[in-house]
Each structure stands twice: as C-alpha cells, then as structure tokens.
Design a protein around this motif. Sequence first.
Motif, PDB file in Angstrom:
ATOM      1  N   ASN A  71      35.387 -32.262  47.475  1.00  0.00           N
ATOM      2  CA  ASN A  71      36.831 -32.875  46.996  1.00  0.00           C
ATOM      3  C   ASN A  71      36.348 -33.462  45.808  1.00  0.00           C
ATOM      4  O   ASN A  71      36.754 -33.947  45.597  1.00  0.00           O
ATOM      5  N   SER A  72      35.130 -34.026  45.342  1.00  0.00           N
ATOM      6  CA  SER A  72      34.649 -35.440  44.367  1.00  0.00           C
ATOM      7  C   SER A  72      33.081 -35.199  44.223  1.00  0.00           C
ATOM      8  O   SER A  72      32.599 -34.312  44.356  1.00  0.00           O
ATOM      9  N   ASN A  73      32.463 -36.083  42.710  1.00  0.00           N
ATOM     10  CA  ASN A  73      31.132 -35.826  42.046  1.00  0.00           C
ATOM     11  C   ASN A  73      30.541 -36.780  43.618  1.00  0.00           C
ATOM     12  O   ASN A  73      29.370 -36.083  43.349  1.00  0.00           O
ATOM     13  N   HIS A  74      30.807 -37.432  44.487  1.00  0.00           N
ATOM     14  CA  HIS A  74      29.977 -37.550  45.337  1.00  0.00           C
ATOM     15  C   HIS A  74      29.633 -36.927  45.818  1.00  0.00           C
ATOM     16  O   HIS A  74      28.483 -36.870  47.550  1.00  0.00           O
ATOM     17  N   ARG A  75      30.845 -36.430  46.928  1.00  0.00           N
ATOM     18  CA  ARG A  75      30.585 -34.916  48.082  1.00  0.00           C
ATOM     19  C   ARG A  75      30.198 -35.518  48.550  1.00  0.00           C
ATOM     20  O   ARG A  75      30.416 -34.934  50.196  1.00  0.00           O
ATOM     21  N   TYR A  76      30.379 -36.483  49.001  1.00  0.00           N
ATOM     22  CA  TYR A  76      30.972 -36.644  50.928  1.00  0.00           C
ATOM     23  C   TYR A  76      32.023 -36.926  51.673  1.00  0.00           C
ATOM     24  O   TYR A  76      32.565 -36.892  52.577  1.00  0.00           O
ATOM     25  N   ASP A  77      33.144 -35.998  50.502  1.00  0.00           N
ATOM     26  CA  ASP A  77      34.502 -35.459  51.053  1.00  0.00           C
ATOM     27  C   ASP A  77      34.522 -34.035  50.945  1.00  0.00           C
ATOM     28  O   ASP A  77      34.995 -33.091  50.565  1.00  0.00           O
ATOM     29  N   ALA A  78      33.336 -33.479  52.359  1.00  0.00           N
ATOM     30  CA  ALA A  78      33.282 -31.795  52.559  1.00  0.00           C
ATOM     31  C   ALA A  78      34.658 -31.000  52.187  1.00  0.00           C
ATOM     32  O   ALA A  78      35.287 -31.811  52.810  1.00  0.00           O
ATOM     33  N   ILE A  79      34.681 -29.942  51.923  1.00  0.00           N
ATOM     34  CA  ILE A  79      35.989 -28.704  51.882  1.00  0.00           C
ATOM     35  C   ILE A  79      35.276 -28.016  52.704  1.00  0.00           C
ATOM     36  O   ILE A  79      35.852 -27.819  53.842  1.00  0.00           O
ATOM     37  N   ASP A  80      34.208 -27.706  52.708  1.00  0.00           N
ATOM     38  CA  ASP A  80      33.189 -26.636  53.437  1.00  0.00           C
ATOM     39  C   ASP A  80      31.937 -26.894  53.514  1.00  0.00           C
ATOM     40  O   ASP A  80      30.942 -26.484  52.935  1.00  0.00           O
ATOM     41  N   ILE A 106       5.798 -31.923  48.971  1.00  0.00           N
ATOM     42  CA  ILE A 106       7.226 -32.926  49.252  1.00  0.00           C
ATOM     43  C   ILE A 106       8.725 -32.054  49.976  1.00  0.00           C
ATOM     44  O   ILE A 106       8.615 -30.817  49.963  1.00  0.00           O
ATOM     45  N   GLU A 107       8.765 -33.007  51.331  1.00  0.00           N
ATOM     46  CA  GLU A 107       9.828 -32.894  52.017  1.00  0.00           C
ATOM     47  C   GLU A 107      11.184 -32.823  51.450  1.00  0.00           C
ATOM     48  O   GLU A 107      11.509 -34.185  50.523  1.00  0.00           O
ATOM     49  N   LEU A 108      12.238 -32.509  51.763  1.00  0.00           N
ATOM     50  CA  LEU A 108      13.396 -32.513  51.078  1.00  0.00           C
ATOM     51  C   LEU A 108      14.097 -33.529  52.916  1.00  0.00           C
ATOM     52  O   LEU A 108      14.335 -32.546  53.610  1.00  0.00           O
ATOM     53  N   TYR A 109      15.156 -34.170  52.708  1.00  0.00           N
ATOM     54  CA  TYR A 109      16.217 -34.332  53.107  1.00  0.00           C
ATOM     55  C   TYR A 109      17.761 -34.127  52.790  1.00  0.00           C
ATOM     56  O   TYR A 109      17.353 -34.537  51.758  1.00  0.00           O
ATOM     57  N   LEU A 110      18.333 -33.683  53.497  1.00  0.00           N
ATOM     58  CA  LEU A 110      19.706 -33.708  52.702  1.00  0.00           C
ATOM     59  C   LEU A 110      20.404 -34.315  53.484  1.00  0.00           C
ATOM     60  O   LEU A 110      20.192 -34.668  55.026  1.00  0.00           O
ATOM     61  N   ASP A 111      21.804 -35.093  53.355  1.00  0.00           N
ATOM     62  CA  ASP A 111      22.465 -35.492  53.529  1.00  0.00           C
ATOM     63  C   ASP A 111      23.975 -34.960  54.385  1.00  0.00           C
ATOM     64  O   ASP A 111      24.595 -33.833  53.274  1.00  0.00           O
ATOM     65  N   ILE A 112      24.373 -35.814  55.176  1.00  0.00           N
ATOM     66  CA  ILE A 112      25.489 -34.555  55.537  1.00  0.00           C
ATOM     67  C   ILE A 112      26.123 -35.977  56.260  1.00  0.00           C
ATOM     68  O   ILE A 112      26.100 -37.101  56.895  1.00  0.00           O
ATOM     69  N   ALA A 113      28.135 -36.242  55.820  1.00  0.00           N
ATOM     70  CA  ALA A 113      28.895 -36.998  56.268  1.00  0.00           C
ATOM     71  C   ALA A 113      28.840 -36.365  57.733  1.00  0.00           C
ATOM     72  O   ALA A 113      30.129 -35.345  57.573  1.00  0.00           O
ATOM     73  N   LEU A 114      29.158 -36.331  58.875  1.00  0.00           N
ATOM     74  CA  LEU A 114      29.437 -35.530  59.988  1.00  0.00           C
ATOM     75  C   LEU A 114      31.020 -36.065  60.486  1.00  0.00           C
ATOM     76  O   LEU A 114      32.162 -36.211  61.500  1.00  0.00           O
ATOM     77  N   ASN A 115      31.044 -37.846  60.085  1.00  0.00           N
ATOM     78  CA  ASN A 115      32.605 -38.085  60.875  1.00  0.00           C
ATOM     79  C   ASN A 115      33.950 -38.836  60.020  1.00  0.00           C
ATOM     80  O   ASN A 115      34.781 -38.503  60.531  1.00  0.00           O
ATOM     81  N   HIS A 116      33.571 -37.636  58.952  1.00  0.00           N
ATOM     82  CA  HIS A 116      34.780 -37.263  58.010  1.00  0.00           C
ATOM     83  C   HIS A 116      34.821 -36.001  57.533  1.00  0.00           C
ATOM     84  O   HIS A 116      33.177 -35.526  56.957  1.00  0.00           O
ATOM     85  N   MET A 117      35.979 -36.059  56.882  1.00  0.00           N
ATOM     86  CA  MET A 117      36.021 -35.040  55.730  1.00  0.00           C
ATOM     87  C   MET A 117      36.594 -35.049  54.498  1.00  0.00           C
ATOM     88  O   MET A 117      38.145 -35.404  54.849  1.00  0.00           O
ATOM     89  N   SER A 118      37.066 -34.064  53.903  1.00  0.00           N
ATOM     90  CA  SER A 118      38.271 -34.319  53.032  1.00  0.00           C
ATOM     91  C   SER A 118      39.309 -33.311  53.446  1.00  0.00           C
ATOM     92  O   SER A 118      39.390 -32.758  54.344  1.00  0.00           O
ATOM     93  N   ASP A 119      40.535 -34.799  53.182  1.00  0.00           N
ATOM     94  CA  ASP A 119      41.712 -33.270  53.677  1.00  0.00           C
ATOM     95  C   ASP A 119      42.388 -32.427  52.722  1.00  0.00           C
ATOM     96  O   ASP A 119      43.167 -32.501  53.685  1.00  0.00           O
ATOM     97  N   LYS A 120      41.638 -32.192  51.427  1.00  0.00           N
ATOM     98  CA  LYS A 120      42.071 -30.998  51.021  1.00  0.00           C
ATOM     99  C   LYS A 120      40.875 -29.546  51.765  1.00  0.00           C
ATOM    100  O   LYS A 120      40.849 -28.729  51.498  1.00  0.00           O
ATOM    101  N   SER A 121      40.322 -30.329  52.638  1.00  0.00           N
ATOM    102  CA  SER A 121      39.446 -28.816  53.259  1.00  0.00           C
ATOM    103  C   SER A 121      40.477 -28.036  54.190  1.00  0.00           C
ATOM    104  O   SER A 121      41.490 -28.222  54.810  1.00  0.00           O
TER     105      SER A 121
END
Length: 457
Positions: A71-80, A106-121
């Motif tokens: 729900n944002s450009n930083h995407r730490y508020d995942a909807i799905d 070159i390896e890839l690290y992906l970021d995931i916010a598991l503590n919280h998500m969007s209230d619009k999810s």
Amino acid sequence: MEAKIGYQIFPDRFYSYYNRGNTPWKTPIINDEKAGKRLYGGDLKGIEKKIDYFKDLGIDFIYLTPIFAANSNHRYDAIDYFKIDPVLGDENDLKNLINSLHKENIELYLDIALNHMSDKSIWFKKALEGKKEKDYFRKENGYYTFWRDHSSLVELNLENPQLQKILWQDENSVMKKWMKLGVDHWRLDCAYDLGFNILKDIVKYIKLSGNHEIIGEVWAYPKDWIEIMDGIMNYYYTDIIINYLTGNLSGKTTSEILNKVIMDSGLKILKSWNMLSSHDSARIKNIFGNNWKMAVIMQFTLPGSPLIYYGEEIGMTGDNDPFCRGVMEWEKVDNQNEVLKFYKKLIKLFKNSDALKKGNYYEVISNDNDILAYYRKYKNIKDAKLIIINPTDKEKDIHLYFNESLLLDAMHMKDHFSSNRLYIAMGSVKGKIPPNSYGIYYMELKEYRTYSAYKRL
C-alpha cells in the motif's frame, strides 16, 4: 566463511523500464502526506538492465527492499506476500532478474516484513469481518496492535501455528515460494520484533530448503542475534562509527568497544552487513560531512560485509526519509567521478584481500587517544592490513603496539591511498599521520636490492 560486497536497492527509485509510476522520474522528493504514495516507477526489469553496472563495480550480492504487493512505495506494508507489486513487474521479471544475476555470480537477498502487514490487506479485512483470519493478527486486551502505533501497520500473530505454516513452514509457504523461484537469501525486517523463538523456527525451516542465509534487521548488540541468524544489519557498528567521527567517542574508547563486540561475536560477524546508511536514514555525506571517506574506510575494513546504499558510490546525498530515497542519478556514473573512483579502488582492494574478507581482527594500542587503529590478518603477512584513522585537525606522531610477531625491525609499512610510510622499530610501528586522514597500510616486504627480512617467512 568470508565477507562479501553488497548493494542495497530501493526498487521504486533505481531504474524504470516499464514507466508504470504515477510521478515523473526527475520530480524532486517532497515531504508531505503523499510522500509514501508517490511511485516513480523503478522496477525489476530496470534492475536487470543494470547488471553490467553491478559487475563493473564488483558487487557480490544485491539486497532489494520489499517487492510484494503493498500500500506504499516502500512496500513494508504488504497487502499480499504471494504477489509481486504490478508496478515492479511479475514473477517472470523476478525470475529473469535472478537468472541474469546468477550468470554474473551475484546473489539476491529479498526483504520481508513478517512482524506486520498493511491494514488494507485481504487478511485484515477478513479479520475485521470476524473470519478465521482474525487469529492471524496480534491482540492485547482485546485490541489489535500496530507496529510503533502506526495504524497502517497491523502486527501479525506469529505464534499462530497456521500462520507459521503459511509464511515459512509449508512447502507452499510464502518464503519457500520465492526461494523455489530462485531467491537466494532473506533479510528479515524488524527481526528484533520477531523474538528469539520465532527467529529460530524461521531459520530452521528455511535452512531445510537449502543453503539460504538469513540476515536480520537488529538495532542492538550483535552477539545473541548472530548466534541465531547468519548475521545482522550491523547498526551497532554504525553508531560507533558515527560517534567516533563526530567526536563523541575517543579513538581509545572506540577501539575498546570494537574489540569487545568483535571478540564477543566471533567470525560469524563476517556475514553481518557493515552499513552506514539506508532507506531509513540520511545518506553518508549528510551524516559525516567531510569525514565521509573515513567512515567508508571503516565500513570496508572492520570485520563484516560492506553494504553500499544505491547511489552513494556516485556521491548522491539526501537527508532523512523521504529525502534519502531519491532516484538514482545515472548521469553521475562517469569514469571521471572521483567518488566512484574511490569506491572502485576500495572494492578492488577488499576483493583482493583475504585479510579484509576473512581475516582476524587485532586491537592496536596507540600512544594517542584520538587515533583509531586496528589490524586485519588472515594467514600471510604479505596481505595484512593496518588501518589508521585520524579525524583531528592535527598531525599526529604515532607509536602503535599490537599482536604481530612479524613486525620486523627496520622495515616499513606503506599506505594504499597515499605515499605515507610508517617505520617498524623492535616490533612497534612509528610515524606521522596527517590531519583529517585515513590509511590502509601494508608491509613493504623488500626494501633492499638483494635483501629481504621476510625471505623465509
């Protein structure tokens, strides 16, 4: 175990291929109520188009801040968590990016916010309707909790067994879905919020899927966190470096603190990320001013993996969020760019040095409390590095002592970045250090036409 060179990308601001944003690329950053909603349109395909740039720099891994539908450009508020934000692209774009990176090792690290998500999810909407998803979210005293009381970031009930299966345990879980697509490793947002038991469980199940590393965002003393994960974003280093270079810590005290944390953490600290700035903070030049090179020297020579925040290698500036999230200034990528030349030289030095990639750390005792010095060595004296920082406006006459039996009398050490030389006298190092300077010194192994004291060492 050895350290690597990392590069952090805030995807919306790196490079746009599809031009799906709602804001023109060169629009100045504005700090208002819409700041989190402005999409400049950086995307996965755009990142793939810059593989040659990463290769030329000498990058070993890329760390992407979240790419999931949000729900944002930083995407730490995942909807799905199961879907990529369509502005960034789709699964094919991610797969193509991964394949292109892997072709260049070159390896890839992906970021995931598991503590919280969007209230619009979808999950939270169903929770508010009283459906089974209500058990997916954390409550206290009958009320949902929100990360740092931000009403848009509702916290997940990670103790829920069903949610654990969905997020990381089952073969079709969120994290395993993306690893099957080719994601190498994970960065866990707010890892300190997850707690030790949840982190142990995540690590257990992710490791069952292969050689995947987990780096946690931790703003605390590293030791206990490193014992659970492969490493952390080492904000502890960041705080020490800032306080030393801004005059709040003496060189002597800085040395004592660094020696304690490094000895306490062990060699696992090599996997932790040495970072000076990120999408959450002002950029390096804004923090350190004229001392920025000293900070970067410490970032690359303390035990750990240096993490470059996109654009800092070309001299980008920016104050605290949102100003630190400006678009990549590609016009500054030029062989004449002095900042870029400095970074390239330092990266090359790092990658060609076992001492910096995997060497032990040795505390150095100085006669001057302002001076910070430390020593890195792996096996061979030929590759050993003595790092010296003088952040004062005065030239310093130094006399250094440290645990190295191969500091042989009447030999010299020379700086990689200047013509300065230091003299070895009976197992100690002496010399003059210019004001406001840094140095990475190496042993001059042969000073005579035919003779070398190191001929059999």
